[in-house]
Design a protein around this motif. Sequence first.
Motif, short mmCIF file in Angstrom:
data_model
loop_
_atom_site.label_atom_id
_atom_site.label_comp_id
_atom_site.label_asym_id
_atom_site.label_seq_id
_atom_site.Cartn_x
_atom_site.Cartn_y
_atom_site.Cartn_z
N UNK A 259 0.83 -1.21 0.00
CA UNK A 259 0.00 0.00 0.00
C UNK A 259 0.87 1.26 0.00
N UNK A 260 0.33 2.32 -0.57
CA UNK A 260 1.05 3.59 -0.63
C UNK A 260 1.03 4.25 0.77
N UNK A 261 2.02 5.06 1.04
CA UNK A 261 2.10 5.82 2.30
C UNK A 261 2.08 4.96 3.56
N UNK A 262 2.60 3.76 3.47
CA UNK A 262 2.74 2.92 4.66
C UNK A 262 4.18 2.44 4.74
N UNK A 263 4.66 2.33 5.98
CA UNK A 263 6.03 1.82 6.14
C UNK A 263 6.03 0.31 5.95
N UNK A 264 6.94 -0.16 5.12
CA UNK A 264 7.05 -1.59 4.84
C UNK A 264 8.42 -2.06 5.31
N UNK A 265 8.41 -3.12 6.12
CA UNK A 265 9.68 -3.68 6.58
C UNK A 265 9.93 -5.00 5.87
N UNK A 266 11.10 -5.14 5.27
CA UNK A 266 11.44 -6.38 4.59
C UNK A 266 12.42 -7.15 5.47
N UNK A 267 12.11 -8.41 5.72
CA UNK A 267 13.02 -9.27 6.48
C UNK A 267 13.56 -10.27 5.46
N UNK A 268 14.85 -10.10 5.11
CA UNK A 268 15.35 -10.78 3.92
C UNK A 268 16.48 -11.76 4.22
N UNK A 269 16.44 -12.88 3.50
CA UNK A 269 17.57 -13.79 3.54
C UNK A 269 17.64 -14.50 2.19
N UNK A 270 18.60 -15.41 2.03
CA UNK A 270 18.73 -16.10 0.76
C UNK A 270 19.01 -17.58 0.99
N UNK A 271 18.58 -18.39 0.03
CA UNK A 271 18.79 -19.83 0.14
C UNK A 271 20.15 -20.24 -0.38
N UNK A 272 20.77 -19.40 -1.19
CA UNK A 272 22.03 -19.83 -1.79
C UNK A 272 23.10 -18.76 -1.68
N UNK A 273 23.29 -17.98 -2.73
CA UNK A 273 24.40 -17.01 -2.73
C UNK A 273 23.90 -15.62 -2.35
N UNK A 274 24.80 -14.66 -2.31
CA UNK A 274 24.42 -13.28 -2.00
C UNK A 274 23.62 -12.70 -3.17
N UNK A 275 22.50 -12.11 -2.85
CA UNK A 275 21.76 -11.32 -3.83
C UNK A 275 21.66 -9.90 -3.27
N UNK A 276 21.00 -9.04 -4.00
CA UNK A 276 20.88 -7.66 -3.52
C UNK A 276 19.55 -7.09 -3.97
N UNK A 277 18.77 -6.64 -3.00
CA UNK A 277 17.42 -6.14 -3.26
C UNK A 277 17.49 -4.65 -3.55
N UNK A 278 17.15 -4.27 -4.77
CA UNK A 278 17.36 -2.88 -5.18
C UNK A 278 16.12 -2.35 -5.90
N UNK A 279 15.53 -1.30 -5.34
CA UNK A 279 14.41 -0.63 -6.00
C UNK A 279 14.86 0.81 -6.28
N UNK A 280 15.32 1.08 -7.51
CA UNK A 280 15.88 2.41 -7.78
C UNK A 280 14.92 3.55 -7.45
N UNK A 281 13.64 3.39 -7.73
CA UNK A 281 12.70 4.49 -7.50
C UNK A 281 12.56 4.83 -6.02
N UNK A 282 12.90 3.89 -5.15
CA UNK A 282 12.84 4.15 -3.71
C UNK A 282 14.21 4.54 -3.16
N UNK A 283 15.25 4.45 -3.98
CA UNK A 283 16.64 4.69 -3.57
C UNK A 283 16.98 3.79 -2.39
#
Length: 337
Positions: free
Chosen positions: A128-152
């Motif tokens: 939803x717009x205008x709400x704080x979203x918390x991402x709790x992230x991990x990976x099953x294998x190698x390093x990845x990187x979560x990148x949303x350019x529009x959110x910087x």
Amino acid sequence: MQSWIPLVPESASTVSWKVDALYFYLSGVTLFFSLLIGSVLIFFVIRYRRRTPYEIPRPVAGSHKLETIWTVIPFVIAMTMFAWGARLYFEQYKVPENAIEVYVVGKQWMWKLQHATGQREINELHVPVNRKIKLIMTTEDVIHDFFVPAFRTKADVIPGKYVTLWFEATKTGRYHLFCAEYCGMNHSGMIGSVIVMETREFDDWLSGNVGSTTPAAAGQQLYQTLGCASCHGANGEGGRGPTLAGIFGNNQTLQTGDTVRVDEGYIRTSILNPQAQLVTGFGPIMPTFQGQVSEDQLVQLIAYIKSLHAEGQTPTTAASPATTAPRPGASPTQNIR
Ligand code: HEC
Ligand SMILES: [Cu+2]
């Protein structure tokens, strides 16, 4: 999806314009001094060139005043960069409380996401717009990187631990999601989108996608089948092991005398490597569950433990995040901390 400033991606979160402002400041300072030094250099080269083959230049005398000036000015400029950058960094990486939680598991070559209300998504995240979203992230294998350019906003997702990230989108729309860490053959295909919706629309989306159990409910089942209940009590009230109800977010005292904050990472270690951080007053009797639970299941166990409250409410529904409109199946007790 371009903003009105050329070369800059669209700006759609509460921090994106602040990141841009800092970026323009850095670019501005760099450009100013590059031009200044470049033109002075060219001027001096021409002005003080050797005019006859045997010319001997005048000796150069030092000047403390000049040296002080060109030390102090860059120092002040560097410090403003540091202070400004540090402030923004802390704002971006300190996750606010009362955010809606989403679990993210990276995997070659996709993003698997699950909402606290149970909806699963792959390579798409509806928020939803205008709400704080918390991402709790991990990976099953190698390093990845979560990148949303529009959110910087951007963070490495690292095997064996949780990385948390937050954002608050300010504009509805569909935004690129990239994996920004080279992760193997199909890295370039590890792309997706974040879809920002009006709250009402989002609530419709949520209720239109029910069917999967919530992570907390799945975790409760695992908790029983893995035998956690035999030591920690049927509802986490404790027994041979410490009570788990209400521990999330509190401080726990370890046998070593240290205190640790109970967060996702701590619970993860407690399950996979119980001997690493023994709770004071308890022996090393908890078996390791390393290799017996997948990343998905770990997330579920953690969601269940987070949903347990000391007063003994019904645990499985207590983890639903608070959106403004009531949803079917939403619990009356919303876990805003
Ligand atoms: C044989 C008994 C036993 C079983 C089975 C067991 N535990 Fe434990 N657990 C303990 C004991 C004892 C401790 C405290 C010592 C320590 O930190 O290892 C503990 C500690 C913990 C902690 C840290 C608690 C705190 O207050 O800091 C968590 C979280 C936890 N267990 C979760 C689980 C989960 C989830 C399962 C099932 C997958 C499980 N345990 C199975 C005995 C057990
Ligand atoms: Cu990747």
